[in-house]
Design a protein around this motif. Structure first.
Motif, short mmCIF file in Angstrom:
data_model
loop_
_atom_site.label_atom_id
_atom_site.label_comp_id
_atom_site.label_asym_id
_atom_site.label_seq_id
_atom_site.Cartn_x
_atom_site.Cartn_y
_atom_site.Cartn_z
N TRP A 224 -9.30 2.31 -1.96
CA TRP A 224 -7.84 2.26 -2.02
C TRP A 224 -7.29 3.59 -2.57
N PHE B 37 0.83 -1.19 0.00
CA PHE B 37 0.00 0.00 0.00
C PHE B 37 0.87 1.25 0.00
N GLU C 217 -14.28 -0.83 -4.03
CA GLU C 217 -13.09 -1.27 -3.31
C GLU C 217 -11.85 -0.53 -3.83
N TRP C 218 -11.75 -0.40 -5.14
CA TRP C 218 -10.63 0.34 -5.72
C TRP C 218 -10.69 1.82 -5.32
N ALA D 39 -5.43 0.92 -10.73
CA ALA D 39 -4.99 1.67 -9.55
C ALA D 39 -4.96 3.17 -9.84
N GLU E 174 -6.93 6.42 -0.11
CA GLU E 174 -5.74 6.36 0.75
C GLU E 174 -4.58 7.14 0.16
#
Length: 163
Positions: free
Chosen positions: A157, A6, A153-154, A120, A160
């Protein structure tokens, strides 16, 4: 979902020069920020995110960004006055732009599998768009990179990477 590490601790772009061997070398996502907020359409961006990108060779891409061999920073070098406005300071010459670009903060997520890079990057761009109503200022030339929405969910992420 993402199979790599991460988000790592942010660092100033100019620190990769003396610590070149310690800079992330594999595939990853990077978020470039200035040290002051940016007014946006929906809300002020307190982190000052200027650009979100991806690379299969992150260390090389960060070097390119710093040395203006990258579309985002190359644009800044060619327009010092505008660069100052975007980066939150005064730039009268290419030397001023070099100094300001080196002071930008970068947050990376690496390593990320090459097959996950596009998802991503899209997740961070969508997370930014949902929060602020527009893309980061230097992502203006990449409209097709975020045509297809990522999963929730992506997006989580991606959020973050913006903190």
């Amino acid at each position: 979902m993402i199979s790599g590490d991460f988000w790592q601790e942010p660092f100033q772009l100019k620190t990769i020069s003396p610590n070149w061997e310690n800079a992330p070398s594999g595939a990853g996502i990077y978020v470039v920020r200035r040290d002051s907020p940016i007014p946006r359409v929906v809300a002020e961006d307190p982190k000052g995110v200027l650009y979100v990108g991806r690379s299969k060779r992150l260390r090389n891409r960060l070097w390119q960004l710093w040395k203006a061999n990258h579309p985002a920073s190359g644009f800044l070098w060619g327009h010092p006055k505008l660069a100052g406005e975007i980066m939150g300071g005064i730039c009268r010459s290419p030397k001023d732009v070099v100094d300001r670009v080196g002071e930008l903060t970068v947050k990376v997520a690496a390593p990320i599998g090459p097959s996950e890079l596009e998802d991503a990057e899209r997740a961070v761009l969508y997370a930014y768009f949902y929060q602020y109503g527009e893309l980061p200022p230097l992502n203006f030339s990449l409209p097709k990179r975020w045509n297809e929405p990522p999963s929730d969910e992506w997006i989580g992420w991606g959020n973050e990477g913006l903190t």
